[in-house]
Design a protein around this motif. Structure first.
Motif, PDB file in Angstrom:
ATOM      1  N   HIS A  76      29.855  24.294 -86.887  1.00 39.68           N
ATOM      2  CA  HIS A  76      29.874  23.000 -86.402  1.00 39.68           C
ATOM      3  C   HIS A  76      31.146  22.412 -86.869  1.00 39.68           C
ATOM      4  O   HIS A  76      31.691  22.005 -87.881  1.00 39.68           O
ATOM      5  N   MET A  77      32.001  22.327 -85.712  1.00 41.92           N
ATOM      6  CA  MET A  77      33.348  21.949 -85.813  1.00 41.92           C
ATOM      7  C   MET A  77      33.755  20.997 -84.532  1.00 41.92           C
ATOM      8  O   MET A  77      32.903  21.240 -83.450  1.00 41.92           O
ATOM      9  N   PRO A  78      34.643  20.273 -84.555  1.00 48.13           N
ATOM     10  CA  PRO A  78      35.143  19.570 -83.197  1.00 48.13           C
ATOM     11  C   PRO A  78      35.599  20.424 -82.246  1.00 48.13           C
ATOM     12  O   PRO A  78      36.278  21.498 -82.754  1.00 48.13           O
ATOM     13  N   VAL A  79      36.025  19.773 -81.049  1.00 48.57           N
ATOM     14  CA  VAL A  79      36.763  20.547 -80.073  1.00 48.57           C
ATOM     15  C   VAL A  79      35.928  21.546 -79.471  1.00 48.57           C
ATOM     16  O   VAL A  79      35.641  21.585 -78.222  1.00 48.57           O
ATOM     17  N   LEU A  80      35.660  22.604 -80.047  1.00 49.14           N
ATOM     18  CA  LEU A  80      34.998  23.761 -79.655  1.00 49.14           C
ATOM     19  C   LEU A  80      34.306  24.370 -81.020  1.00 49.14           C
ATOM     20  O   LEU A  80      34.756  24.752 -81.960  1.00 49.14           O
ATOM     21  N   ASP A  81      33.013  24.335 -80.732  1.00 47.82           N
ATOM     22  CA  ASP A  81      32.151  24.768 -81.793  1.00 47.82           C
ATOM     23  C   ASP A  81      32.110  26.589 -82.118  1.00 47.82           C
ATOM     24  O   ASP A  81      32.835  27.107 -81.499  1.00 47.82           O
ATOM     25  N   GLY A  82      31.579  26.990 -83.553  1.00 46.00           N
ATOM     26  CA  GLY A  82      31.622  28.200 -83.667  1.00 46.00           C
ATOM     27  C   GLY A  82      31.095  29.170 -82.810  1.00 46.00           C
ATOM     28  O   GLY A  82      31.524  30.205 -82.704  1.00 46.00           O
ATOM     29  N   VAL A  83      29.927  28.886 -82.319  1.00 50.62           N
ATOM     30  CA  VAL A  83      29.249  29.510 -81.157  1.00 50.62           C
ATOM     31  C   VAL A  83      30.127  29.806 -80.026  1.00 50.62           C
ATOM     32  O   VAL A  83      30.125  31.105 -79.634  1.00 50.62           O
ATOM     33  N   ALA A  84      30.492  28.734 -79.626  1.00 53.36           N
ATOM     34  CA  ALA A  84      31.361  29.079 -78.378  1.00 53.36           C
ATOM     35  C   ALA A  84      32.635  29.762 -78.576  1.00 53.36           C
ATOM     36  O   ALA A  84      33.159  30.598 -77.821  1.00 53.36           O
ATOM     37  N   ALA A  85      33.232  29.593 -79.626  1.00 57.33           N
ATOM     38  CA  ALA A  85      34.502  30.315 -80.013  1.00 57.33           C
ATOM     39  C   ALA A  85      34.172  31.533 -80.239  1.00 57.33           C
ATOM     40  O   ALA A  85      34.797  32.560 -79.808  1.00 57.33           O
ATOM     41  N   THR A  86      32.899  32.075 -80.786  1.00 57.31           N
ATOM     42  CA  THR A  86      32.583  33.596 -81.111  1.00 57.31           C
ATOM     43  C   THR A  86      32.327  34.204 -79.956  1.00 57.31           C
ATOM     44  O   THR A  86      32.727  35.268 -79.716  1.00 57.31           O
ATOM     45  N   ALA A  87      31.772  33.433 -78.750  1.00 58.74           N
ATOM     46  CA  ALA A  87      31.589  34.285 -77.684  1.00 58.74           C
ATOM     47  C   ALA A  87      32.860  34.608 -76.944  1.00 58.74           C
ATOM     48  O   ALA A  87      32.999  35.609 -76.197  1.00 58.74           O
ATOM     49  N   ARG A  88      33.851  33.416 -76.961  1.00 62.52           N
ATOM     50  CA  ARG A  88      35.118  33.639 -76.136  1.00 62.52           C
ATOM     51  C   ARG A  88      35.805  34.778 -77.115  1.00 62.52           C
ATOM     52  O   ARG A  88      36.362  35.737 -76.346  1.00 62.52           O
ATOM     53  N   ILE A  89      35.654  35.020 -78.370  1.00 63.86           N
ATOM     54  CA  ILE A  89      36.429  36.139 -79.241  1.00 63.86           C
ATOM     55  C   ILE A  89      35.938  37.408 -78.764  1.00 63.86           C
ATOM     56  O   ILE A  89      36.534  38.318 -78.471  1.00 63.86           O
ATOM     57  N   ALA A  90      34.560  37.369 -78.719  1.00 65.71           N
ATOM     58  CA  ALA A  90      34.060  38.622 -78.223  1.00 65.71           C
ATOM     59  C   ALA A  90      33.980  39.152 -76.884  1.00 65.71           C
ATOM     60  O   ALA A  90      34.299  40.326 -76.677  1.00 65.71           O
ATOM     61  N   GLU A  91      34.422  38.276 -76.012  1.00 65.45           N
ATOM     62  CA  GLU A  91      35.079  38.433 -74.647  1.00 65.45           C
ATOM     63  C   GLU A  91      36.279  38.947 -74.699  1.00 65.45           C
ATOM     64  O   GLU A  91      36.882  39.981 -73.924  1.00 65.45           O
ATOM     65  N   LEU A  92      37.243  38.012 -75.211  1.00 62.68           N
ATOM     66  CA  LEU A  92      38.841  38.260 -75.071  1.00 62.68           C
ATOM     67  C   LEU A  92      39.289  39.544 -76.137  1.00 62.68           C
ATOM     68  O   LEU A  92      40.355  40.104 -75.860  1.00 62.68           O
ATOM     69  N   ALA A  93      38.636  39.538 -77.380  1.00 64.66           N
ATOM     70  CA  ALA A  93      38.972  40.672 -78.427  1.00 64.66           C
ATOM     71  C   ALA A  93      37.992  41.257 -79.125  1.00 64.66           C
ATOM     72  O   ALA A  93      37.453  41.073 -80.309  1.00 64.66           O
ATOM     73  N   PRO A  94      37.172  42.026 -78.204  1.00 66.32           N
ATOM     74  CA  PRO A  94      35.966  42.694 -78.666  1.00 66.32           C
ATOM     75  C   PRO A  94      36.481  43.670 -80.126  1.00 66.32           C
ATOM     76  O   PRO A  94      35.429  43.929 -80.877  1.00 66.32           O
ATOM     77  N   GLY A  95      37.552  43.825 -80.223  1.00 66.33           N
ATOM     78  CA  GLY A  95      37.857  44.586 -81.587  1.00 66.33           C
ATOM     79  C   GLY A  95      37.761  43.554 -82.932  1.00 66.33           C
ATOM     80  O   GLY A  95      37.911  44.076 -84.131  1.00 66.33           O
TER      81      GLY A  95
END
Length: 222
Positions: free
Chosen positions: A57-76
């Protein structure tokens, strides 16, 4: 092998304490920290860390949304959630977004360091209380068994269930009284049959495929 980790938390005291603690470990480096999910994604793009230790739970972009982006952009890059929340919704949302680990902030230093190392090696890391909640959730929600669709053998089904319980290869070997090499062979076979690319995918599949079994505490491995 050194593991690089980006620490993400909107609370400065927590973020800085975690960064200092992890940086003190000989085999862990902290190239960057972030105060929200958007900064976390940018830090991953810049530093390509092995692991991200992610608050939810964080401002601007929460951890769940950030995790999804990272999984897509940097699967390693593997994401381990570290949060105060251990409710079903938070846990499932994080794992479905692509997190390979989930710890609560009650975890001690040794547990957090080991989680980072394990995630860096591609292993799933779940706090004991999180594992219990996932098993309980699987018990409450009857889902059709899907293990047959890939032609898993009885032993592969058994090992898949143990992976879903969060056991590591040595623990599976001890539980089944077989060698660790045999466990690895079975895991390689079931990964090939199902097209799994990570242990986290196997965990999610095992949890989704497991219907309740009154004779085994309400949970049946597929």
């Amino acid at each position: 092998m050194s593991v690089s980790v980006v620490v993400v938390d909107d609370q400065a005291v927590v973020r800085e304490a975690l960064a200092v603690m992890l940086d003190l470990a000989e085999d862990i480096t902290v190239p960057a920290t972030a105060t929200n999910g958007e900064e976390a994604v940018a830090a991953v793009a810049e530093h390509t860390p092995d692991v991200v230790l992610m608050d939810l739970h964080m401002p601007v972009l929460d951890g769940v949304a950030a995790t999804a982006r990272i999984a897509e952009l940097a699967p390693g890059t593997q994401v381990v959630v570290l949060t105060t929340f251990d409710d079903d919704e938070s846990i499932l949302a994080a794992l479905q977004a692509g997190a390979v680990g989930y710890l609560t902030k009650e975890a001690d230093r040794a547990r957090i360091e080991q989680a980072v190392r394990s995630a860096g090696s591609g292993q799933t890391v779940l706090a004991p209380e999180v594992q219990r909640r996932l098993v309980a959730l699987a018990s409450r929600q009857a889902r059709p068994a899907r293990a047959q669709e890939f032609g898993f053998t009885a032993r592969e089904k058994e090992i898949l269930g143990l992976i879903g319980d969060g056991l590591r290869n040595p623990e599976i070997a001890a539980h089944l009284v077989i060698s660790e090499a045999t466990v690895k062979t079975h895991i390689n076979n079931l990964f090939a049959k199902a097209g799994f690319h990570s242990r986290a995918e196997a965990v999610r599949y095992a949890l989704n495929a497991a219907p309740p079994d009154p004779g085994n505490g309400g949970y049946r491995r597929s």
